[in-house]
Design an enzyme around this catalytic site. Structure first.
Site, PDB file in Angstrom:
ATOM      1  CB  SER A 126      -0.897  -0.006   1.171  1.00 45.87           C
ATOM      2  OG  SER A 126      -1.398   1.164   1.664  1.00 45.87           O
ATOM      3  CE1 TYR A 152      -4.060  -2.567   5.248  1.00 44.50           C
ATOM      4  CE2 TYR A 152      -3.514  -0.118   5.353  1.00 44.50           C
ATOM      5  CZ  TYR A 152      -3.793  -1.418   4.723  1.00 44.50           C
ATOM      6  OH  TYR A 152      -3.766  -1.469   3.511  1.00 44.50           O
ATOM      7  CE  LYS A 156      -1.658  -4.316   3.495  1.00 41.76           C
ATOM      8  NZ  LYS A 156      -1.656  -5.884   2.828  1.00 41.76           N
TER       9      LYS A 156
HETATM   10  N1  UFG Z   1     -13.008  10.601   3.502  1.00 36.06           N
HETATM   11  C1  UFG Z   1     -14.145  11.477   3.544  1.00 36.06           C
HETATM   12  N2  UFG Z   1     -15.311  10.788   4.313  1.00 36.06           N
HETATM   13  C2  UFG Z   1     -15.520   9.675   4.648  1.00 36.06           C
HETATM   14  C3  UFG Z   1     -14.286   8.730   4.153  1.00 36.06           C
HETATM   15  C4  UFG Z   1     -13.306   9.046   3.680  1.00 36.06           C
HETATM   16  O1  UFG Z   1     -14.063  12.539   3.602  1.00 36.06           O
HETATM   17  O2  UFG Z   1     -16.614   9.142   5.031  1.00 36.06           O
HETATM   18  C5  UFG Z   1     -12.105  11.225   2.932  1.00 36.06           C
HETATM   19  C6  UFG Z   1     -10.801  11.011   3.982  1.00 36.06           C
HETATM   20  O3  UFG Z   1     -10.552  11.760   4.899  1.00 36.06           O
HETATM   21  C7  UFG Z   1      -9.481  11.011   2.837  1.00 36.06           C
HETATM   22  C8  UFG Z   1     -10.171  10.297   1.641  1.00 36.06           C
HETATM   23  O4  UFG Z   1     -11.582  10.441   1.798  1.00 36.06           O
HETATM   24  O5  UFG Z   1      -9.247  12.211   2.718  1.00 36.06           O
HETATM   25  C9  UFG Z   1      -9.968   8.974   1.172  1.00 36.06           C
HETATM   26  O6  UFG Z   1     -10.260   7.858   2.262  1.00 36.06           O
HETATM   27  P1  UFG Z   1     -10.151   6.701   2.262  1.00 36.06           P
HETATM   28  O7  UFG Z   1     -10.569   6.327   3.849  1.00 36.06           O
HETATM   29  O8  UFG Z   1     -10.973   6.057   1.142  1.00 36.06           O
HETATM   30  O9  UFG Z   1      -8.714   6.154   1.830  1.00 36.06           O
HETATM   31  P2  UFG Z   1      -7.294   6.478   2.778  1.00 36.06           P
HETATM   32  O10 UFG Z   1      -6.607   7.193   1.837  1.00 36.06           O
HETATM   33  O11 UFG Z   1      -7.300   7.121   4.182  1.00 36.06           O
HETATM   34  O12 UFG Z   1      -6.940   4.872   2.782  1.00 36.06           O
HETATM   35  C10 UFG Z   1      -6.622   4.092   1.818  1.00 36.06           C
HETATM   36  C11 UFG Z   1      -6.943   2.705   2.225  1.00 36.06           C
HETATM   37  C12 UFG Z   1      -5.772   2.258   3.334  1.00 36.06           C
HETATM   38  C13 UFG Z   1      -4.462   2.671   2.959  1.00 36.06           C
HETATM   39  C14 UFG Z   1      -4.393   4.178   2.715  1.00 36.06           C
HETATM   40  C15 UFG Z   1      -2.925   4.644   2.284  1.00 36.06           C
HETATM   41  O13 UFG Z   1      -8.048   2.638   2.711  1.00 36.06           O
HETATM   42  O14 UFG Z   1      -6.015   0.686   3.414  1.00 36.06           O
HETATM   43  O15 UFG Z   1      -5.142   4.444   1.464  1.00 36.06           O
HETATM   44  O16 UFG Z   1      -2.806   5.959   2.294  1.00 36.06           O
HETATM   45  F1  UFG Z   1      -3.613   2.247   4.098  1.00 36.06           F
END
Ligand code: UFG
Length: 341
Positions: A126, A152, A156
């Site tokens: 990741s 998590y 990775k």
């Molecule tokens: N977000 C919102 N509202 C929500 C959910 C997410 O605004 O209800 C935003 C988050 O704050 C973030 C973006 O959408 O800015 C993406 O969030 P995600 O949770 O979809 O993804 P992340 O980038 O946080 O996490 C993903 C994977 C993880 C991994 C990570 C690596 O889910 O497994 O990328 O950076 F570790």
């Protein structure tokens, strides 16, 4: 005869899409899954796409003896290892669940690879290994890894290190860690897609569930980040593109005469903000989304996207689908499982 590829976690979101692409490319995938984080009904849906149910074995990936038996009796030519937990928040609350399953599962598979170094191995890593990039937001594989912000993330980070150490001790092994950016979307058939257990953590499933009326409202976490529109920026990669990257990774490893451990970014090379993704979803699907701005989510990276040159030069792979394809397919999938017309 088609080469058999063992796909651990093959009933899950990325695994099931990879099974489809493996078959399309002439491989014979064997799913290994115990359905703790997936649903066996995916087999019937896969059959609708590929014409028959793929071979599947119910097994915990930590069961090394069983893995050894499967590798031997099924004449497995390659392994793609997806089976792992992936909820960042849950990993903070229950770290041992993540260390015991994700690390023990990986070590169990690698023990089998160590005994059979001629079998190529692909690992789900990741972009979380980069943490928050300093300066340039575009990261390549030489960008320094950073201290992970969750258990998590450590699984990775450490997973890659374990593979590297195994390679240094067993130079014949052919291994690749694919660093996924943010996988989204679904198969164009609407038959397979992401099926979060409980409340979704990730953005697009939360969007589709809000549009379907399962969640009341989407909260956009933060609106004054130092980005173009104040919301966080990610590199959203269509899950079918990501699945194709796994096939290319397997093709490449099988073609090699010598061992390796490669780490490869799998993204689009383009950053998209949360607000841009929300607006693309509304526009492409002609749906008005109930959303509001909420507080920042702790631990969120502000902005990151992939440099994808190495994936192209090494594997001849690059993404061909865009955000529009992803939000359309994700909505088609959500509607199909909720019986929405
Ligand atoms: N977000 C919102 N509202 C929500 C959910 C997410 O605004 O209800 C935003 C988050 O704050 C973030 C973006 O959408 O800015 C993406 O969030 P995600 O949770 O979809 O993804 P992340 O980038 O946080 O996490 C993903 C994977 C993880 C991994 C990570 C690596 O889910 O497994 O990328 O950076 F570790």
């Amino acid at each position: 005869m088609a080469k058999k590829v063992l796909v651990t976690g093959g009933a899950g979101y990325i695994g099931s899409h990879t099974v489809v692409e493996l078959i399309k490319s002439g491989y014979d995938p064997v799913i290994l899954d115990d359905y703790r984080n997936s649903d066996a009904s995916v087999l019937k849906r896969l059959a609708q796409i590929i014409g028959k149910e793929p071979e599947h074995i119910v097994c915990d990936v930590c069961d090394q003896q069983m893995l050894e038996h499967i590798i031997e009796t099924h004449s497995i030519s390659g392994v793609i290892h997806f089976a792992a937990y992936k909820a960042v928040g849950e990993s903070v609350e229950n770290p041992l669940k993540y260390y015991s399953n994700n690390i023990a599962g990986l070590v169990s598979v690698l023990n089998v690879i160590k005994q059979n170094p001629e079998i190529p191995f692909v690992f789900s890593s990741s972009c979380t290994v980069y943490g928050e990039p300093e300066g340039l937001k575009e990261v390549d594989e030489k960008t320094a890894k950073s201290i992970p912000t969750s258990p998590y993330g450590y699984t990775k980070w450490l997973g890659e290190q374990i593979i590297e150490d195994l390679f240094l001790a067993n130079k014949k092994a052919r291994m690749m860690s694919l660093r996924y950016f943010n996988p989204i979307g679904a198969h164009e058939s609407g038959l397979i897609g992401e099926l979060p257990v409980g409340k979704p953590n990730n953005l697009l499933p939360f969007i589709t569930q809000t549009a379907a009326g399962i969640q009341d409202k989407l909260f956009i976490f933060g609106q004054d980040y130092p980005t173009s529109d104040g919301t966080c920026v990610r590199d959203y990669i269509h899950v079918v593109d990501l699945a194709e990257a796994h096939v290319k990774a397997m093709d490449h490893l099988l073609s090699l005469q010598k061992g390796c451990h490669e780490t490869v970014n799998v993204g689009t090379g383009k950053g998209t903000s949360v607000l841009e993704l929300v607006r693309a979803f509304e526009k492409e699907n002609n749906v008005e989304l109930n959303y509001t701005f909420g507080p920042k989510r702790s631990g969120d990276v502000i902005e990151i996207y992939a440099n994808v040159d190495y994936a192209f030069s090494l594997l001849g792979w690059r993404s061909t689908r865009d955000i529009k394809d992803a939000v359309r397919s994700a909505w088609k999938w959500e509607k199909s499982i909720r019986n929405i017309k």
